[in-house]
Design an enzyme around this catalytic site. Structure first.
Site, mmCIF file in Angstrom:
data_model
loop_
_atom_site.group_PDB
_atom_site.id
_atom_site.type_symbol
_atom_site.label_atom_id
_atom_site.label_comp_id
_atom_site.label_asym_id
_atom_site.label_seq_id
_atom_site.Cartn_x
_atom_site.Cartn_y
_atom_site.Cartn_z
ATOM 1 N N GLU A 146 53.368 -11.494 46.008
ATOM 2 C CA GLU A 146 52.221 -10.615 45.776
ATOM 3 C C GLU A 146 51.061 -10.941 46.717
ATOM 4 O OE1 GLU A 146 49.540 -8.970 42.052
ATOM 5 O OE2 GLU A 146 50.641 -10.852 41.824
ATOM 6 N N HIS A 148 47.470 -10.494 46.948
ATOM 7 C CA HIS A 148 46.445 -10.250 45.935
ATOM 8 C C HIS A 148 45.119 -10.818 46.447
ATOM 9 C CE1 HIS A 148 44.247 -10.903 42.157
ATOM 10 N NE2 HIS A 148 45.159 -10.225 41.496
ATOM 11 N N ASP A 178 49.331 -5.403 46.383
ATOM 12 C CA ASP A 178 48.416 -5.257 45.252
ATOM 13 C C ASP A 178 47.143 -4.562 45.741
ATOM 14 O OD1 ASP A 178 47.817 -6.637 42.287
ATOM 15 O OD2 ASP A 178 46.036 -6.242 43.494
ATOM 16 N N HIS A 276 51.811 -2.964 43.257
ATOM 17 C CA HIS A 276 50.951 -2.979 42.073
ATOM 18 C C HIS A 276 49.817 -2.003 42.315
ATOM 19 C CE1 HIS A 276 52.099 -7.244 40.419
ATOM 20 N NE2 HIS A 276 52.978 -6.307 40.123
ATOM 21 N N GLU A 312 48.681 -0.719 37.419
ATOM 22 C CA GLU A 312 48.256 -2.001 36.857
ATOM 23 C C GLU A 312 46.769 -1.912 36.526
ATOM 24 O OE1 GLU A 312 48.868 -6.709 37.809
ATOM 25 O OE2 GLU A 312 48.169 -5.450 39.450
#
Length: 367
Positions: A146, A148, A178, A276, A312
């Site tokens: 991920e 992020h 993300d 995400h 999300e």
């Protein structure tokens, strides 16, 4: 050669409904059935440790029950979020061998439960990802690290992983994109939450101004700069008589609202295996005011992405006055509209989603 437009798969992560889960309004089965009944799927993402008792130990009977539930409800398992907690011991970090063993158990659990992707975290190094590649391949599970906030696609740590992926050449290594890394504004719903905690409009205006200044500067070049920005939020709170809010300002201002630009994702686009669809709220016009959802969906469509987007909703942390279910419904409508505006569509049929996801994950990476 003209690239075919992507057809992303609509989906959701149960993480979006954490407040309802913690309040025991729904158990795991109830949430899965709710997702199916309300049309938030067909894609279904779950966090292993928060949803499956005893994870990563999963017995065959329980795995069978879960897979039967997914089949009965007509959903499609997309990603199982797994943890890379190298600090699970109080007195030391995991060794490389221990980390590989720890991750192997979770990869096996993902396969047992029917998830084709395991989302892993940034604490996994290029060496560890390379060591895990044959294990992932043996179990048919793609590892999607991920990206992020406070990281972003062109961050040196992410580029080092990308370069190692290219060297290893395994189709089972990739990234989870993300959207929180590419935010365009401080979330209004969080400002409202601070207001309800007694923060003055004057202080909140300064918080927004500080974040906007960092946005104009672009994402932090390294962890030292990230730390300086975190400290600036703490200092701002202290200078304005609310030191109790300083750490909260810093965590959200630097760790949730990443200021990278949308086209930064092009640095790793061929390796993006899962998305995400991070967002924080929907305003009175039906749009997400702080995440450029339409631009992000257009980018994915134009780049030929046909994997899943798990909506999300992160606003549940502070927004206790609105239904997360209504907010998810609104955000997914924006995604569908954006895909259509880009000349494509979101996939909402389960059978079609299953076929397209299989094809997406089977495609070799073309850098």
């Amino acid at each position: 050669m003209t690239r075919a437009l992507g057809t992303p798969i609509q989906g959701v992560t149960l993480y979006s409904f954490t407040r309802a889960f913690h309040a025991r309004e729904y158990d795991l089965e109830g949430l899965v059935r709710k997702v199916a009944a309300e049309g938030y799927g067909p894609g279904l993402e779950i966090i292993g440790f928060s949803s499956f008792r005893g994870f990563p130990a999963v017995d065959d009977a329980y795995a069978g029950w879960f897979r039967d539930l997914v089949a009965e409800t007509g959903l499609v398992t997309t990603s199982l979020a797994v943890n890379a907690d190298i600090g699970i011991h109080r007195d030391r970090l995991l060794t490389q061998d221990e980390l590989i063993e720890y991750m192997t158990l979770q990869i096996k659990a993902a396969a047992q439960l029917g998830f084709p992707i395991a989302r892993v975290q940034i604490s996994i190094t290029p060496d560890s990802m390379e060591a895990l590649a044959p294990i992932a391949e043996a179990h048919g599970v793609t590892l999607a690290l991920e990206v992020h906030a406070d990281q972003y696609a062109s961050h040196p740590r992410i580029l080092a992983l990308r370069d190692r992926y290219e060297q290893v050449g395994s189709p089972f290594l990739g990234f989870t994109m993300d959207w929180g890394a590419t935010v365009t504004g401080f979330a209004p719903s969080l400002l409202e939450a601070y207001r309800r905690r007694g923060a003055s409009d004057e202080l909140l205006a300064k918080v927004v101004d500080l974040w906007n200044t960092f946005y104009e500067q672009g994402p932090p070049a390294d962890q030292a700069e990230h730390g300086q920005r975190f400290g600036a939020f703490i200092g701002l709170a202290a200078q304005n008589g609310r030191p109790d809010l300083g750490i909260d300002f810093g965590i959200n201002g630097t760790g949730l609202f990443g200021p990278a630009r949308v086209d930064d994702w092009l640095e790793i686009m061929p390796w993006i295996r899962h998305v995400h669809g991070k967002f924080f709220g929907i305003d009175e016009t039906g749009e997400e005011p702080s995440v450029p959802v339409r631009d992000l969906v257009r980018l994915l469509v134009e780049q030929g992405y046909s994997g899943a987007i798990s909506s999300e909703y992160e606003g549940w942390h502070w927004n206790h006055w609105q239904s997360p279910f209504d907010i998810i419904r609104g955000e997914q409508a924006v995604q569908r509209s954006a895909a259509e505006a880009a000349g494509s569509r979101m996939i909402t049929d389960a059978a079609e989603a299953r076929r397209i996801l299989d094809s997406h994950l089977a495609q070799p990476v073309r850098g």
